[in-house]
Design a protein around this motif. Structure first.
Motif, mmCIF file in Angstrom:
data_model
loop_
_atom_site.group_PDB
_atom_site.id
_atom_site.type_symbol
_atom_site.label_atom_id
_atom_site.label_comp_id
_atom_site.label_asym_id
_atom_site.label_seq_id
_atom_site.Cartn_x
_atom_site.Cartn_y
_atom_site.Cartn_z
ATOM 1 N N GLY A 5 35.754 29.170 45.766
ATOM 2 C CA GLY A 5 35.046 30.075 44.865
ATOM 3 C C GLY A 5 35.207 31.515 45.324
ATOM 4 N N CYS A 6 35.272 32.425 44.341
ATOM 5 C CA CYS A 6 35.359 33.847 44.669
ATOM 6 C C CYS A 6 33.954 34.363 44.967
ATOM 7 C CB CYS A 6 35.962 34.629 43.504
ATOM 8 S SG CYS A 6 35.998 36.403 43.807
ATOM 9 N N GLN A 7 33.818 35.036 46.106
ATOM 10 C CA GLN A 7 32.493 35.537 46.474
ATOM 11 C C GLN A 7 32.099 36.760 45.657
ATOM 12 O OE1 GLN A 7 32.685 36.088 50.711
ATOM 13 N NE2 GLN A 7 32.713 33.879 51.093
ATOM 14 N N ASP A 8 33.081 37.381 45.012
ATOM 15 C CA ASP A 8 32.776 38.600 44.253
ATOM 16 C C ASP A 8 32.432 38.313 42.794
ATOM 17 O OD1 ASP A 8 33.189 40.235 46.483
ATOM 18 O OD2 ASP A 8 35.351 40.169 46.181
ATOM 19 N N CYS A 9 33.198 37.407 42.153
ATOM 20 C CA CYS A 9 32.957 37.210 40.721
ATOM 21 C C CYS A 9 32.660 35.759 40.358
ATOM 22 C CB CYS A 9 34.152 37.728 39.909
ATOM 23 S SG CYS A 9 35.590 36.654 40.026
ATOM 24 N N ASP A 10 32.543 34.888 41.368
ATOM 25 C CA ASP A 10 32.185 33.484 41.149
ATOM 26 C C ASP A 10 33.244 32.650 40.428
ATOM 27 O OD1 ASP A 10 29.777 33.750 42.465
ATOM 28 O OD2 ASP A 10 28.741 34.429 40.666
ATOM 29 N N ILE A 25 44.095 35.828 46.946
ATOM 30 C CA ILE A 25 43.404 36.898 46.206
ATOM 31 C C ILE A 25 42.973 36.377 44.837
ATOM 32 C CG2 ILE A 25 43.657 39.240 45.250
ATOM 33 C CD1 ILE A 25 43.895 39.242 48.264
ATOM 34 N N CYS A 26 41.773 36.750 44.409
ATOM 35 C CA CYS A 26 41.253 36.354 43.104
ATOM 36 C C CYS A 26 42.015 37.094 42.009
ATOM 37 C CB CYS A 26 39.765 36.691 43.052
ATOM 38 S SG CYS A 26 39.021 36.332 41.453
ATOM 39 N N LEU A 27 42.523 36.319 41.038
ATOM 40 C CA LEU A 27 43.304 36.944 39.955
ATOM 41 C C LEU A 27 42.392 37.681 38.980
ATOM 42 C CD1 LEU A 27 45.969 34.220 39.130
ATOM 43 C CD2 LEU A 27 46.320 36.434 40.254
ATOM 44 N N ARG A 28 41.138 37.272 38.931
ATOM 45 C CA ARG A 28 40.242 37.894 37.966
ATOM 46 C C ARG A 28 39.750 39.266 38.442
ATOM 47 N NH1 ARG A 28 34.521 35.385 36.490
ATOM 48 N NH2 ARG A 28 35.604 33.538 35.723
ATOM 49 N N CYS A 29 39.311 39.342 39.725
ATOM 50 C CA CYS A 29 38.696 40.591 40.183
ATOM 51 C C CYS A 29 39.412 41.221 41.378
ATOM 52 C CB CYS A 29 37.229 40.357 40.535
ATOM 53 S SG CYS A 29 37.005 39.500 42.103
ATOM 54 N N GLY A 30 40.370 40.526 41.955
ATOM 55 C CA GLY A 30 41.097 41.114 43.094
ATOM 56 C C GLY A 30 40.392 40.919 44.428
#
Ligand SMILES: [Zn+2]
Length: 199
Positions: A5-10, A25-30
């Motif tokens: 899970g992304c800690q920034d945007c879930d 790296i998260c593709l949604r929020c970086g």
């Protein structure tokens, strides 16, 4: 398949394959999902070998020497623990033995056993069980608590006797950050991947 899970945007995604030293790296929020330590096996192995040497010195040489009325007494980790036991302080003696001798010894020994063969592109028998014990021992390895106890005792004794710090005390002071360093460099994911635990 594992998920992260992304800690920034879930955002939740399937855990990607990341090379050592790389990041996911998260593709949604970086944001960063996780990082893979670079050369984790080499750094961990080097630090664990240093910790093993320091541990042997910390146990083999006198910790402190007391001089009282011309009589010199040397204390080692083991003899100090035994003295506590003989004074009837069983709980303290057991705790000191567990946190400063047994847990670090197991942690160092098992880490060498698991990580050494990985470095040589092999796999030790029972590595999965051994590595689980490494993680289990870590919270019990609390030598800094013991060190603080020693320093408190020293302040109290300082008027009664002349105290000379021994070689083991310095080894011990160095052992604490060295052992903490093995945890900092160790990437358990990489070790689990190498020893092939696929549950
Ligand atoms: Zn994100």
């Amino acid at each position: 398949m594992a998920f992260v899970g992304c800690q920034d945007c879930d955002a939740v995604v399937e855990e990607p394959d990341v090379p050592d030293g790389g990041s996911a790296i998260c593709l949604r929020c970086g944001g960063t999902f996780f990082r893979r330590q670079r050369r984790t096996v080499e750094f961990t192995l080097a630090l664990t070998m240093s910790a093993a040497i320091l541990f042997v010195v910390a146990n083999a040489y006198p910790f402190l020497s007391f001089e009282m009325q011309g009589q010199v007494t040397h204390t080692t980790l083991a003899s100090g623990t035994a003295a506590l036991w003989e004074q009837g302080r069983y709980a303290v003696a057991a705790l000191v033995f567990l946190t400063t001798i047994l847990a670090p010894a197991l942690q160092i020994g098992l880490l060498l056993y698991v990580v050494g063969p990985i470095h040589l592109a092999g796999r030790a028998p029972g590595a999965v069980v051994a590595f689980r014990w490494v993680e289990r021992c870590r919270p019990w390895s609390m030598m800094e608590v013991f060190l603080i106890g020693i320093l408190v005792a020293l302040v109290k004794l300082a008027d009664m006797a002349e105290i000379v710090p021994g070689l083991a005390l310095w080894a011990f002071v160095l052992l604490i950050p060295t052992l903490a360093g093995t945890s900092a460099f160790l990437d358990p994911e990489i070790v689990w991947r190498e020893i092939g635990d696929l549950e």
